[in-house]
Scaffold this active site. Structure first.
Site, mmCIF file in Angstrom:
data_model
loop_
_atom_site.group_PDB
_atom_site.id
_atom_site.type_symbol
_atom_site.label_atom_id
_atom_site.label_comp_id
_atom_site.label_asym_id
_atom_site.label_seq_id
_atom_site.Cartn_x
_atom_site.Cartn_y
_atom_site.Cartn_z
ATOM 1 N N CYS A 12 0.997 -1.251 0.011
ATOM 2 C CA CYS A 12 0.096 0.421 0.322
ATOM 3 C C CYS A 12 0.534 1.200 0.610
ATOM 4 C CB CYS A 12 -0.891 -0.010 0.772
ATOM 5 S SG CYS A 12 -1.871 -1.543 1.581
ATOM 6 N N HIS A 64 -3.561 7.192 3.050
ATOM 7 C CA HIS A 64 -3.234 5.640 1.745
ATOM 8 C C HIS A 64 -5.264 5.103 3.125
ATOM 9 C CE1 HIS A 64 -3.987 1.855 1.428
ATOM 10 N NE2 HIS A 64 -3.938 1.155 2.369
ATOM 11 N N ASN A 98 -10.424 -0.001 1.053
ATOM 12 C CA ASN A 98 -8.562 0.008 0.585
ATOM 13 C C ASN A 98 -8.054 -0.688 -0.997
ATOM 14 O OD1 ASN A 98 -6.076 -0.368 0.166
ATOM 15 N ND2 ASN A 98 -6.057 -1.247 2.869
HETATM 16 C C1 COA Z 1 -9.239 -5.105 11.407
HETATM 17 C C2 COA Z 1 -9.910 -4.387 11.423
HETATM 18 C C3 COA Z 1 -11.611 -3.222 10.845
HETATM 19 C C4 COA Z 1 -10.681 -4.804 12.458
HETATM 20 O O1 COA Z 1 -11.262 -3.968 13.706
HETATM 21 P P1 COA Z 1 -11.063 -3.575 15.238
HETATM 22 O O2 COA Z 1 -11.642 -2.809 16.019
HETATM 23 O O3 COA Z 1 -9.007 -4.270 14.901
HETATM 24 O O4 COA Z 1 -11.539 -5.169 15.557
HETATM 25 P P2 COA Z 1 -11.182 -6.098 17.086
HETATM 26 O O5 COA Z 1 -10.302 -6.793 16.621
HETATM 27 O O6 COA Z 1 -11.881 -5.444 18.122
HETATM 28 O O7 COA Z 1 -12.554 -7.091 17.138
HETATM 29 C C5 COA Z 1 -12.447 -8.187 15.895
HETATM 30 C C6 COA Z 1 -14.109 -8.972 16.331
HETATM 31 O O8 COA Z 1 -14.711 -8.670 15.438
HETATM 32 C C7 COA Z 1 -14.301 -9.839 14.379
HETATM 33 N N1 COA Z 1 -14.727 -9.311 12.769
HETATM 34 C C8 COA Z 1 -13.757 -9.575 12.052
HETATM 35 N N2 COA Z 1 -14.460 -9.281 10.646
HETATM 36 C C9 COA Z 1 -15.645 -9.351 11.033
HETATM 37 C C10 COA Z 1 -16.436 -8.671 10.302
HETATM 38 N N3 COA Z 1 -15.914 -8.386 9.103
HETATM 39 N N4 COA Z 1 -17.949 -8.405 10.207
HETATM 40 C C11 COA Z 1 -17.906 -8.861 11.810
HETATM 41 N N5 COA Z 1 -17.449 -9.214 13.109
HETATM 42 C C12 COA Z 1 -16.167 -9.169 12.462
HETATM 43 C C13 COA Z 1 -14.389 -11.124 15.071
HETATM 44 O O9 COA Z 1 -13.732 -11.699 14.215
HETATM 45 C C14 COA Z 1 -13.163 -10.379 15.766
HETATM 46 O O10 COA Z 1 -14.544 -11.243 17.158
HETATM 47 P P3 COA Z 1 -13.784 -11.759 18.302
HETATM 48 O O11 COA Z 1 -13.329 -10.710 18.811
HETATM 49 O O12 COA Z 1 -15.072 -12.098 18.816
HETATM 50 O O13 COA Z 1 -12.775 -12.746 18.105
HETATM 51 C C15 COA Z 1 -8.975 -3.421 12.255
HETATM 52 O O14 COA Z 1 -7.853 -4.292 13.297
HETATM 53 C C16 COA Z 1 -7.759 -3.117 11.079
HETATM 54 O O15 COA Z 1 -8.178 -1.575 10.388
HETATM 55 N N6 COA Z 1 -6.224 -3.131 10.508
HETATM 56 C C17 COA Z 1 -5.895 -2.309 9.732
HETATM 57 C C18 COA Z 1 -5.871 -3.674 8.589
HETATM 58 C C19 COA Z 1 -5.951 -2.908 7.284
HETATM 59 O O16 COA Z 1 -5.120 -1.260 7.606
HETATM 60 N N7 COA Z 1 -4.791 -3.166 6.734
HETATM 61 C C20 COA Z 1 -4.151 -2.874 5.673
HETATM 62 C C21 COA Z 1 -3.134 -2.567 5.551
HETATM 63 S S1 COA Z 1 -2.531 -1.896 3.721
#
Ligand code: COA
Length: 310
Positions: A112, A235, A265
């Site tokens: 990215c 980004h 993204n």
């Molecule tokens: C991925 C992301 C959105 C997750 O958000 P988060 O606030 O960290 O979410 P959490 O990890 O607290 O919660 C995850 C929970 O939601 C659930 N979950 C994950 N994806 C889900 C979805 N699409 N729909 C519903 N629930 C989902 C998980 O299973 C987990 O459940 P659990 O707590 O029962 O195990 C976040 O971590 C993120 O944006 N990270 C950076 C990713 C990124 O930018 N990647 C590209 C880089 S270029």
């Protein structure tokens, strides 16, 4: 000689996949996706359109905007982690299709942050006088490496392309400073096996820290401060990460580009797509100071401070 943006263009596929569409095929909800990521919908390219096609559509527009022909290009850099095939590069496919006969061509793999790596590479060739016009494209067809059974990643990504012709601009304008970096020890947090595998929380923490730091670093390198910034193009990975960068620069909401709700993204394409949209919307004007900043798998990061205009 200063290097700057002399033409820009973008391409996004027509097909829209909304959060409601994803609710039908996986255990997720519009509410979860919106509140955790800010994404409402994304574009997905159909089978007949591959990465090089999207790159070509965006590149044609950037050349037109720059008012130059493909024969005037000295180099083509394509930032992508989803090339049509390992080789020949997307850049070589583009060179042939555009008819850029004298252009050198290569792909850049920096996930990215790839568009930032491309623009900064172009700047070096232009400012040494070696080259005059360098086409930089950020393009991804992430839908082909997305596991549609993995809700942790499938809701995040989209397809698209953005392009810029980097060339000489008048004194005081162009790319004033840059920062590029990498930390291979974090590679395990975001990588492609068959599909994208991600440790969301680790990437989130890294991104919040790095986006803010890199933005401040490029300002310092240019001898500028937060107060000088007219517009931030982060980004477009997640609205919460973007908001953290904006707060670090103490900018009001209207001074940050936000396209993540429409496109998700799009990796290397997200910054140039946003740039084109903001310029078209009249939000970026001549002489504005723009900070662009990205992070991605690798881990990689990159930022530039740009005085807009030719
Ligand atoms: C991925 C992301 C959105 C997750 O958000 P988060 O606030 O960290 O979410 P959490 O990890 O607290 O919660 C995850 C929970 O939601 C659930 N979950 C994950 N994806 C889900 C979805 N699409 N729909 C519903 N629930 C989902 C998980 O299973 C987990 O459940 P659990 O707590 O029962 O195990 C976040 O971590 C993120 O944006 N990270 C950076 C990713 C990124 O930018 N990647 C590209 C880089 S270029």
């Amino acid at each position: 000689m200063n290097a700057g943006f002399i033409g820009i263009g973008r391409y996004t596929p027509d097909k829209i996949v909304t959060n409601a569409d994803l609710e039908k095929v996986m255990d997720t909800s519009d509410e979860w996706i919106r509140t955790r990521t800010g994404i409402e919908e994304r574009r997905i390219a159909d089978d007949s359109i591959d990465t090089s096609d999207m790159a070509f559509f965006a590149a044609e527009k950037a050349l037109e905007d720059a008012g130059i022909s493909a024969e005037q290009l000295d180099m083509i850099l394509v930032a992508t982690v989803t090339p049509d095939q390992p080789f020949p590069s997307v850049a070589c496919m583009l060179q042939e299709r555009l008819g850029a006969k004298k252009a050198a061509a290569m792909d850049i793999s920096a996930a990215c942050a790839g568009f930032m790596y491309g623009v900064v590479t172009a700047k070096q060739f232009i400012e040494t006088g070696a080259f005059t016009n360098v086409l930089v494209v950020g393009v991804e067809k992430l839908s082909k490496v997305t596991d549609w059974n993995d809700r942790n990643t499938a809701v995040l990504f989209g397809d698209g392309a953005g392009a810029a012709v980097i060339g000489p601009v008048s004194e005081g304008k162009g790319i004033l400073s840059f920062e590029l970096g990498a930390d291979g020890s974090g590679g395990k947090h975001l990588y492609q096996d068959e599909f994208i595998i991600m440790n969301g929380r680790e990437v989130f923490k890294f991104a919040v820290r790095q986006m803010g730091e890199s933005s401040l670093n490029v300002l310092e390198k240019a001898g500028l401060s937060k107060e000088d910034v007219d517009f931030l193009i982060p980004h477009q990975a997640n609205i919460r990460i973007m908001e953290a960068s904006r707060e670090r620069l103490e900018l009001p909401v209207e001074k940050m580009s936000k396209t993540v709700h429409k496109y998700g993204n799009t990796s290397a394409a997200s910054i140039p797509i946003s740039l084109v949209e903001e310029v078209e919307a009249g939000k970026i004007k001549d002489d504005d100071l723009i900070v662009m900043v990205g992070f991605g798998g690798g881990l990689t990061w990159g930022a530039i401070a740009v005085r807009w205009g030719r």
